[in-house]
Design a protein around this motif. Structure first.
Motif, mmCIF file in Angstrom:
data_model
loop_
_atom_site.group_PDB
_atom_site.id
_atom_site.type_symbol
_atom_site.label_atom_id
_atom_site.label_comp_id
_atom_site.label_asym_id
_atom_site.label_seq_id
_atom_site.Cartn_x
_atom_site.Cartn_y
_atom_site.Cartn_z
ATOM 1 N N LYS A 138 52.751 50.566 4.439
ATOM 2 C CA LYS A 138 51.953 50.750 5.658
ATOM 3 C C LYS A 138 52.673 51.596 6.714
ATOM 4 C CE LYS A 138 48.691 47.910 4.156
ATOM 5 N NZ LYS A 138 47.284 48.318 3.922
ATOM 6 N N ASN A 139 53.885 52.019 6.403
ATOM 7 C CA ASN A 139 54.653 52.878 7.308
ATOM 8 C C ASN A 139 54.845 52.241 8.682
ATOM 9 O OD1 ASN A 139 56.108 55.195 8.001
ATOM 10 N ND2 ASN A 139 54.304 56.186 8.872
ATOM 11 N N ILE A 140 55.305 50.989 8.684
ATOM 12 C CA ILE A 140 55.606 50.275 9.928
ATOM 13 C C ILE A 140 57.051 49.797 9.879
ATOM 14 C CG2 ILE A 140 53.228 49.504 10.280
ATOM 15 C CD1 ILE A 140 54.270 46.689 9.290
ATOM 16 N N CYS A 141 57.532 49.337 11.019
ATOM 17 C CA CYS A 141 58.874 48.766 11.102
ATOM 18 C C CYS A 141 58.772 47.243 11.082
ATOM 19 C CB CYS A 141 59.568 49.221 12.386
ATOM 20 S SG CYS A 141 61.240 48.554 12.588
ATOM 21 N N THR A 142 59.544 46.614 10.220
ATOM 22 C CA THR A 142 59.614 45.148 10.198
ATOM 23 C C THR A 142 61.069 44.725 10.406
ATOM 24 O OG1 THR A 142 59.787 45.174 7.772
ATOM 25 C CG2 THR A 142 57.601 44.801 8.724
ATOM 26 N N VAL A 143 61.246 43.654 11.167
ATOM 27 C CA VAL A 143 62.590 43.181 11.499
ATOM 28 C C VAL A 143 62.662 41.675 11.303
ATOM 29 C CG1 VAL A 143 64.352 42.976 13.294
ATOM 30 C CG2 VAL A 143 62.922 45.027 13.193
ATOM 31 N N SER A 144 63.660 41.235 10.564
ATOM 32 C CA SER A 144 63.910 39.807 10.393
ATOM 33 C C SER A 144 65.224 39.474 11.086
ATOM 34 C CB SER A 144 63.989 39.450 8.905
ATOM 35 O OG SER A 144 64.233 38.064 8.737
ATOM 36 N N LEU A 145 65.143 38.708 12.167
ATOM 37 C CA LEU A 145 66.341 38.306 12.915
ATOM 38 C C LEU A 145 66.840 36.968 12.381
ATOM 39 C CD1 LEU A 145 65.335 39.232 16.578
ATOM 40 C CD2 LEU A 145 66.823 40.508 15.024
ATOM 41 N N LYS A 146 68.067 36.934 11.920
ATOM 42 C CA LYS A 146 68.648 35.723 11.359
ATOM 43 C C LYS A 146 69.323 34.938 12.488
ATOM 44 C CE LYS A 146 67.354 37.500 7.461
ATOM 45 N NZ LYS A 146 66.091 37.052 6.826
ATOM 46 N N ILE A 147 68.599 33.949 12.992
ATOM 47 C CA ILE A 147 69.043 33.183 14.150
ATOM 48 C C ILE A 147 70.116 32.168 13.756
ATOM 49 C CG2 ILE A 147 68.298 31.668 16.020
ATOM 50 C CD1 ILE A 147 67.117 34.424 16.204
ATOM 51 N N PHE A 148 71.128 32.035 14.578
ATOM 52 C CA PHE A 148 72.153 31.020 14.357
ATOM 53 C C PHE A 148 71.800 29.796 15.218
ATOM 54 C CE2 PHE A 148 73.732 34.329 12.037
ATOM 55 C CZ PHE A 148 75.012 34.164 11.555
ATOM 56 N N ASP A 149 72.448 29.599 16.341
ATOM 57 C CA ASP A 149 72.145 28.459 17.212
ATOM 58 C C ASP A 149 71.788 28.986 18.597
ATOM 59 O OD1 ASP A 149 73.081 26.216 15.348
ATOM 60 O OD2 ASP A 149 74.873 27.475 15.479
ATOM 61 N N THR A 150 70.651 28.565 19.125
ATOM 62 C CA THR A 150 70.210 29.012 20.442
ATOM 63 C C THR A 150 70.187 27.839 21.410
ATOM 64 O OG1 THR A 150 67.893 28.717 19.763
ATOM 65 C CG2 THR A 150 68.829 30.930 19.564
ATOM 66 N N TYR A 151 70.287 28.152 22.700
ATOM 67 C CA TYR A 151 70.264 27.115 23.730
ATOM 68 C C TYR A 151 69.837 27.742 25.044
ATOM 69 C CZ TYR A 151 74.594 28.980 25.771
ATOM 70 O OH TYR A 151 75.531 29.781 26.378
ATOM 71 N N GLY A 152 69.523 26.902 26.017
ATOM 72 C CA GLY A 152 69.122 27.387 27.330
ATOM 73 C C GLY A 152 68.372 26.319 28.109
ATOM 74 N N PRO A 153 67.966 26.635 29.342
ATOM 75 C CA PRO A 153 67.272 25.665 30.198
ATOM 76 C C PRO A 153 65.954 25.190 29.591
ATOM 77 C CG PRO A 153 67.995 27.577 31.456
ATOM 78 C CD PRO A 153 68.187 27.930 30.018
ATOM 79 N N ASP A 154 65.601 23.943 29.890
ATOM 80 C CA ASP A 154 64.319 23.354 29.483
ATOM 81 C C ASP A 154 64.103 23.360 27.976
ATOM 82 O OD1 ASP A 154 63.545 22.922 32.197
ATOM 83 O OD2 ASP A 154 63.013 25.044 32.351
ATOM 84 N N ASP A 155 65.182 23.211 27.243
ATOM 85 C CA ASP A 155 65.091 23.144 25.786
ATOM 86 C C ASP A 155 64.815 21.699 25.384
ATOM 87 O OD1 ASP A 155 65.279 23.405 23.071
ATOM 88 O OD2 ASP A 155 67.322 24.195 23.045
ATOM 89 N N LYS A 156 63.633 21.448 24.836
ATOM 90 C CA LYS A 156 63.225 20.086 24.483
ATOM 91 C C LYS A 156 63.433 19.780 22.997
ATOM 92 C CE LYS A 156 61.697 19.728 28.717
ATOM 93 N NZ LYS A 156 62.497 18.987 29.713
ATOM 94 N N ARG A 157 63.989 20.710 22.255
ATOM 95 C CA ARG A 157 64.161 20.514 20.817
ATOM 96 C C ARG A 157 65.209 19.433 20.534
ATOM 97 N NH1 ARG A 157 65.723 26.438 19.062
ATOM 98 N NH2 ARG A 157 67.086 26.062 20.863
ATOM 99 N N SER A 158 65.048 18.783 19.402
ATOM 100 C CA SER A 158 65.999 17.740 19.012
ATOM 101 C C SER A 158 67.201 18.380 18.327
ATOM 102 C CB SER A 158 65.323 16.737 18.073
ATOM 103 O OG SER A 158 66.211 15.700 17.732
ATOM 104 N N LYS A 159 67.949 19.164 19.104
ATOM 105 C CA LYS A 159 69.129 19.857 18.619
ATOM 106 C C LYS A 159 70.382 19.121 19.101
ATOM 107 C CE LYS A 159 67.079 23.523 16.768
ATOM 108 N NZ LYS A 159 67.244 23.922 15.355
ATOM 109 N N ILE A 160 71.493 19.343 18.394
ATOM 110 C CA ILE A 160 72.703 18.577 18.669
ATOM 111 C C ILE A 160 73.169 18.729 20.116
ATOM 112 C CG2 ILE A 160 74.194 20.432 17.783
ATOM 113 C CD1 ILE A 160 74.836 16.614 17.650
ATOM 114 N N LEU A 161 73.124 19.935 20.665
ATOM 115 C CA LEU A 161 73.578 20.132 22.044
ATOM 116 C C LEU A 161 72.706 19.361 23.023
ATOM 117 C CD1 LEU A 161 75.499 21.518 24.018
ATOM 118 C CD2 LEU A 161 73.938 23.484 24.050
ATOM 119 N N ASN A 162 71.400 19.365 22.787
ATOM 120 C CA ASN A 162 70.483 18.633 23.663
ATOM 121 C C ASN A 162 70.692 17.125 23.555
ATOM 122 O OD1 ASN A 162 69.339 21.091 24.390
ATOM 123 N ND2 ASN A 162 67.837 21.010 22.751
#
Length: 282
Positions: A138-162
């Motif tokens: 289709k002649n488009i650009c696709t990008v897969s970002l391999k996320i490690f660990d994210t954090y920041g304000p108002d993070d409600k996820r059940s993650k270890i830092l939280n």
């Protein structure tokens, strides 16, 4: 530039929406959430057809770590089949230029070789084959970002830092493993800045074809060292117990080598310094 965000109610998607909306030359759309929505794929496809975005960010994902029949079906539907449908719909629009999706560090072993930790990460990696296909056909650009660990304000996820921060706030006991696993934190503002940069590069045709990039601070730290830092900052006034529980049967322990971050990007927010600020404001 018109940008559509799938999964805009989650931590990453919501932050990306507000970050990108600040740019005057961006028009950002929120698409329907997949939670409690049986017709999610068809509904989002119709929204894509109506809004005709130039770029789509897909932040939505089923993150179940189970591998029973129902979980496998749900993971395939939300993490793989959906992407194929959205891309098929989006590429019917001649002004569509690119698609950015979010994978996980769990797709790889410590040498950055494909070795999925679980079925969830396998579905994420399988997307890359289809992203490559759509980029070529289709002649488009696709990008897969391999996320490690994210954090920041108002993070409600059940993650270890939280969980750690919550235990300190409420002065309650938190049982942890011995803490020898490496964590690699990138602040949500740094991730948002990266995504905006990639959007510009796709739109300006500086980035083409299929691409994958890691999103790493390049400064991984063991969980136990994070706990030592917290204890030092709080003068030992915590109820965090290292070694009080066993590791999971499948646990990502090692730091990953041979990283491939996006050229010209590096995080501005240093995790240890930001953690100190977080602790001061508790």
């Amino acid at each position: 530039m018109k940008i559509g965000i799938i999964g805009s109610t989650g931590f990453i998607g919501n932050n990306l929406y507000f970050y990108l909306s600040k740019f005057k030359n961006f028009k950002v759309f929120r698409y329907s959430s997949y939670k409690n929505n049986k017709n999610w794929i068809s509904r989002v496809s119709q929204e894509i057809k109506k809004t005709k975005p130039n770029i789509i960010l897909n932040c939505a994902a089923n993150q179940s770590l189970k591998n029973d029949k129902k979980s496998i079906k749900d993971l395939l539907n939300s993490n793989l089949y959906s992407n194929i449908n959205f891309l098929e719909q989006a590429t019917q629009n001649n002004s569509f230029k690119g698609y950015i999706s979010f994978g996980t560090k769990w797709e790889f072993n410590q040498n950055m070789e494909f070795n999925p930790l679980n079925f969830y990460s396998a579905t994420k990696h399988a997307n890359d084959i289809f992203f490559n296909y759509f980029s070529q056909k289709k002649n488009i650009c696709t990008v897969s970002l391999k996320i490690f660990d994210t954090y920041g304000p108002d993070d409600k996820r059940s993650k270890i830092l939280n969980l750690i921060i919550d235990s300190i706030k409420k002065n309650k006991t938190l049982k942890l493993t011995p803490g020898n696993q490496y964590l690699d934190y990138v602040h949500i503002n740094d991730l948002s800045e990266l995504v905006s940069k990639i959007c510009f590069d796709i739109y300006k045709k500086r980035l083409k074809g299929f691409n994958y990039f890691t999103v790493s601070s390049k400064k991984p730290v063991k969980l136990r060292k994070i706990i030592y830092h917290i204890r030092y900052m709080l003068k030992g006034k915590t109820k965090i117990k290292l070694g009080a529980k066993k590791y999971r049967k499948i646990e990502a322990m090692q730091k990953i080598k041979k990283l491939k971050n996006y050229p010209g990007w590096k995080p501005k927010i240093i995790f240890v310094k930001e953690l100190s600020n977080i602790l001061k404001n508790l």
